[in-house]
Design a protein around this motif. Sequence first.
Motif, PDB file in Angstrom:
ATOM      1  N   ASP A 110       1.077  -0.751   0.362  1.00  0.00           N
ATOM      2  CA  ASP A 110      -0.012   0.114   0.088  1.00  0.00           C
ATOM      3  C   ASP A 110       1.416   1.117   0.040  1.00  0.00           C
ATOM      4  O   ASP A 110       1.192   1.954  -0.756  1.00  0.00           O
ATOM      5  N   VAL A 111       2.084   1.181   0.752  1.00  0.00           N
ATOM      6  CA  VAL A 111       2.812   2.340   0.623  1.00  0.00           C
ATOM      7  C   VAL A 111       3.767   2.244  -0.900  1.00  0.00           C
ATOM      8  O   VAL A 111       3.377   3.301  -0.909  1.00  0.00           O
ATOM      9  N   LEU A 112       3.641   0.847  -1.108  1.00  0.00           N
ATOM     10  CA  LEU A 112       4.463   1.584  -2.672  1.00  0.00           C
ATOM     11  C   LEU A 112       3.619   2.326  -3.363  1.00  0.00           C
ATOM     12  O   LEU A 112       3.604   2.625  -4.423  1.00  0.00           O
ATOM     13  N   ALA A 113       2.077   1.582  -3.438  1.00  0.00           N
ATOM     14  CA  ALA A 113       1.339   2.101  -4.375  1.00  0.00           C
ATOM     15  C   ALA A 113       1.017   4.168  -4.516  1.00  0.00           C
ATOM     16  O   ALA A 113       1.074   4.478  -5.442  1.00  0.00           O
ATOM     17  N   ARG A 114       1.064   4.274  -2.718  1.00  0.00           N
ATOM     18  CA  ARG A 114       1.050   5.658  -2.745  1.00  0.00           C
ATOM     19  C   ARG A 114       2.119   6.849  -2.837  1.00  0.00           C
ATOM     20  O   ARG A 114       1.961   7.669  -3.541  1.00  0.00           O
ATOM     21  N   SER A 115       3.231   5.743  -3.060  1.00  0.00           N
ATOM     22  CA  SER A 115       4.282   5.786  -3.505  1.00  0.00           C
ATOM     23  C   SER A 115       4.140   6.683  -5.096  1.00  0.00           C
ATOM     24  O   SER A 115       4.827   7.527  -6.316  1.00  0.00           O
TER      25      SER A 115
END
Length: 583
Positions: free
Chosen positions: A181-186
């Motif tokens: 999810d952090v990857l998607a936000r990044s």
Amino acid sequence: MTDGPINLHADFARVIDAALEALVAGGTLPAGLNRGAVTCEPPRDPAHGDLSTNAAMVLAKPAGTNPRALAALLVAELEKEPRVVSAEIAGPGFINLRLTDDAWRGELALIASAGADYGRSTMGGGKVVNIEYVSANPTGPMHMGHCRGAVVGDALADLLAYSGHKVIKEYYVNDAGAQVDVLARSAHIRYCEALGHDVGAIPEGLYPGDYLVPVGQVLAAEFGDKYVDAPEADWLLLFRARAVAAMMDMIRTDLATLGIRHDLFSSEAELQASGKVDAAEAFLRAHDLIYDGVLEAPKGKTIEDWEAVELPLFRSTKFGDDQDRPIKKSNGAWTYFGADLAYHFQKAQNADALVDIWGADHAGTVKRIKAAVAALTSADGAAPKPFEVKLVQMVQLLRDGEPVKMSKRSGNFVTLSDVVDEVGKDVVRFTMLTRKPDAQMDFDFAKVVEASKDNPVFYVQYAHARICRNIAKGAAEGFAPSAENLELLGEEELALVKLAAQFPRMVEAAAVAREPHRIAFYLNDLASGFHSYYNLGNDRPEKRFIVAHDSALTAARLFLAAQIGQVVKNGLAVLGVEAAQEL
């Protein structure tokens, strides 16, 4: 033991077995004794002989006799073998054998006839071994923190295949946790940036590396500004899937620079979506291995800051763990352990044995996952499937003794591809196997490419390059390797053959122990033996490989050199390293 061309150590193991059979037939040894612990190997001190066996030591007690008495009977049988010069009892009952020179010359000819298959074994019997390694989170390019485990896992897979196992190389894609999810936000930040928006500094907690810039550009080209101001719920799953796919493409490319290609990529998200975690829970509940209970309060916690919650707990203490483990969180989501449990259940369906290569920082979870695999594979009454976890320590990167600065592209680490680009695949792979995986390792860019006997990578490669150079020089002077006059090879030359002849048994021992670094250690010893002999020619011209006035001796020594080179090449191939033709 190996099938096909029988190497000398394997052959003499059969000779010893035949001698034991003769004692059984003669009534001096009981039938049916378990000979699984009987060994045939070089003695620790070469001065004691060529081969040693512990047969009398391990069989005396179950045979109702003493080791030296049994050894005397066995010596009498072994001395009937034409290739045995002498059989001597040592210590409490070991037997040391000295072989004829022709026995070793025959092994040299066997190396030549077997070629690339010298050392290959069928001891694995086609059993399927699943080796899971690397399994880095799909949130960026491979970095050197992943490198050692990647090389150890890949070399182990090749070693097991070489020793007769069927191997599945697997990568577990951790694409169901908060990190993706952090990857998607990044990726969303980079998407907005690609559309011309000023995103400023990457917020803390997101991935700052430039490797996400192309991902954002692709998303911008496909979706325009559709998701710039949209609620996160509208784009999170979509961006997560696209970003994970892009990262896995990058990871596959990075691993390929090391010559690593997995057979299978298994998705944690797909595992959970398929209901296999639920199925594993149901299976274990049906066998009373999961129950609903309350964990003890963590040490140091008081009643005020800890709340007792009933959770589904796996009875891992039944299998040697310190405490029972929850498979779900209080919010109903699977714990990492719950998902891993189901994943290993899935792997066990298609393999006879499992091996995981983990970073040493995961040491605390070894007991619980071993307990899970034991439970899952034995719940129906079968013997638990063999399962091992190999822990790998981190590598410290240095340049001339100083810590290496981080990579700009990655944001906070040194990428694997940058290191391979600088020093080469073979240097990286071999270096990672020059120490036991659980030992700390320094990787100094200056030292791993140093042309020095203190650099094991260079030392082994230089042995092969020296051999190639001498054979080429011989050809230029009209000499070619030949097995016609091997009787001209003396004690010092045959000492090299004895070293080379250990390769097949080393392959089998390393495969049984699941330790590919043993092959690297062996190659260093073989290279050392070769260099020591080669250096004799510096002061004694008659010891050189090319003796201009003696074509028969030159041909025999070049034949010897060629076979030593073949064994070096075979050993390097097991480790995924190409043998250097010149340096």
